[in-house]
Scaffold this motif. Structure first.
Motif, PDB file in Angstrom:
ATOM      1  N   GLU A   1       0.831  -1.211   0.000  1.00  0.00           N
ATOM      2  CA  GLU A   1       0.000   0.000   0.000  1.00  0.00           C
ATOM      3  C   GLU A   1       0.867   1.264   0.000  1.00  0.00           C
ATOM      4  OE1 GLU A   1      -3.990  -1.540   2.385  1.00  0.00           O
ATOM      5  OE2 GLU A   1      -2.195  -0.973   3.528  1.00  0.00           O
ATOM      6  N   VAL A   2       1.921   1.247   0.775  1.00  0.00           N
ATOM      7  CA  VAL A   2       2.827   2.405   0.825  1.00  0.00           C
ATOM      8  C   VAL A   2       3.465   2.608  -0.549  1.00  0.00           C
ATOM      9  CG1 VAL A   2       4.993   3.283   1.813  1.00  0.00           C
ATOM     10  CG2 VAL A   2       3.272   2.228   3.295  1.00  0.00           C
ATOM     11  N   LYS A   3       3.914   1.517  -1.156  1.00  0.00           N
ATOM     12  CA  LYS A   3       4.550   1.605  -2.468  1.00  0.00           C
ATOM     13  C   LYS A   3       3.565   2.123  -3.511  1.00  0.00           C
ATOM     14  CE  LYS A   3       7.512  -1.052  -5.530  1.00  0.00           C
ATOM     15  NZ  LYS A   3       8.132  -2.337  -5.801  1.00  0.00           N
ATOM     16  N   SER A   4       2.325   1.683  -3.445  1.00  0.00           N
ATOM     17  CA  SER A   4       1.300   2.120  -4.383  1.00  0.00           C
ATOM     18  C   SER A   4       1.025   3.622  -4.218  1.00  0.00           C
ATOM     19  CB  SER A   4       0.012   1.324  -4.160  1.00  0.00           C
ATOM     20  OG  SER A   4      -1.022   1.855  -4.929  1.00  0.00           O
TER      21      SER A   4
ATOM     22  N   ALA B   1       1.597   9.203  -6.220  1.00  0.00           N
ATOM     23  CA  ALA B   1       2.000  10.592  -5.950  1.00  0.00           C
ATOM     24  C   ALA B   1       3.091  11.025  -6.918  1.00  0.00           C
ATOM     25  CB  ALA B   1       2.469  10.732  -4.507  1.00  0.00           C
ATOM     26  N   ARG B   2       4.019  10.135  -7.229  1.00  0.00           N
ATOM     27  CA  ARG B   2       5.090  10.469  -8.170  1.00  0.00           C
ATOM     28  C   ARG B   2       4.522  10.686  -9.572  1.00  0.00           C
ATOM     29  NH1 ARG B   2      10.039   6.461  -9.334  1.00  0.00           N
ATOM     30  NH2 ARG B   2       8.488   5.545 -10.700  1.00  0.00           N
TER      31      ARG B   2
ATOM     32  N   THR C   1       2.392  15.025  -7.105  1.00  0.00           N
ATOM     33  CA  THR C   1       2.108  15.520  -5.751  1.00  0.00           C
ATOM     34  C   THR C   1       3.115  15.021  -4.716  1.00  0.00           C
ATOM     35  OG1 THR C   1       0.611  13.682  -5.328  1.00  0.00           O
ATOM     36  CG2 THR C   1      -0.360  15.725  -6.187  1.00  0.00           C
ATOM     37  N   LEU C   2       4.164  14.367  -5.161  1.00  0.00           N
ATOM     38  CA  LEU C   2       5.185  13.876  -4.249  1.00  0.00           C
ATOM     39  C   LEU C   2       6.016  15.062  -3.768  1.00  0.00           C
ATOM     40  CD1 LEU C   2       6.392  11.206  -3.137  1.00  0.00           C
ATOM     41  CD2 LEU C   2       8.009  11.292  -5.018  1.00  0.00           C
ATOM     42  N   PRO C   3       6.058  15.314  -2.453  1.00  0.00           N
ATOM     43  CA  PRO C   3       6.827  16.471  -1.970  1.00  0.00           C
ATOM     44  C   PRO C   3       8.322  16.237  -2.166  1.00  0.00           C
ATOM     45  CG  PRO C   3       6.003  15.199  -0.118  1.00  0.00           C
ATOM     46  CD  PRO C   3       5.439  14.577  -1.364  1.00  0.00           C
TER      47      PRO C   3
END
Length: 132
Positions: A105-108, A113-114, A118-120
């Motif tokens: 889930e974290v990887k997804s 986001a990437r 939206t990836l900070p």
């Protein structure tokens, strides 16, 4: 005599100016060496490092023998009362956090986001303002 009265203050001003300039001139290496040797001989050389006046005061000598200290340590270690370094210095240990998400889930979430931008950025998280 009046010209002497006018000339004398100017001469004194020049003499004062030259004496100030001579005092402000940096010392040569040889002059510094002579001053250090003289201060060492006089006993006025300021110590540096651990012996300097700004160094922390020495702790009071222990009244316990080495064997007594080792015995106290072994006893505390055996009965579990030996403090940790964090406790000794008053530091708090971070509380472990447990994620509610699986690795997949974290990887997804990361890939989504990437992909949508939206990836900070790491720079933004740490307050850096990078061009681009």
């Amino acid at each position: 005599m009046t010209s002497l009265h006018k000339l004398l203050p100017a001469a004194l001003a020049c003499a004062a100016l030259f004496s100030v300039a001579a005092q402000a001139a940096p010392l040569t290496r040889a002059e510094v060496r002579v001053a250090v040797v003289q201060a060492r001989a006089d006993g006025t050389l300021m110590p540096t490092g651990e012996a300097s006046p700004n160094a922390p005061a020495a702790a009071t000598p222990s009244t316990l023998t080495r064997a007594a200290v080792v015995a106290q340590y072994e006893k505390a270690r055996a009965d579990g009362t030996l403090p940790t370094i964090a406790e000794e210095y008053g530091l708090t240990s971070p509380t472990p956090s447990h994620s509610m998400l699986t690795r997949a889930e974290v990887k997804s979430e990361y890939l989504t986001a990437r992909a949508n931008g939206t990836l900070p950025s790491v720079a933004a998280q740490y307050g850096y303002d990078l061009p681009g």
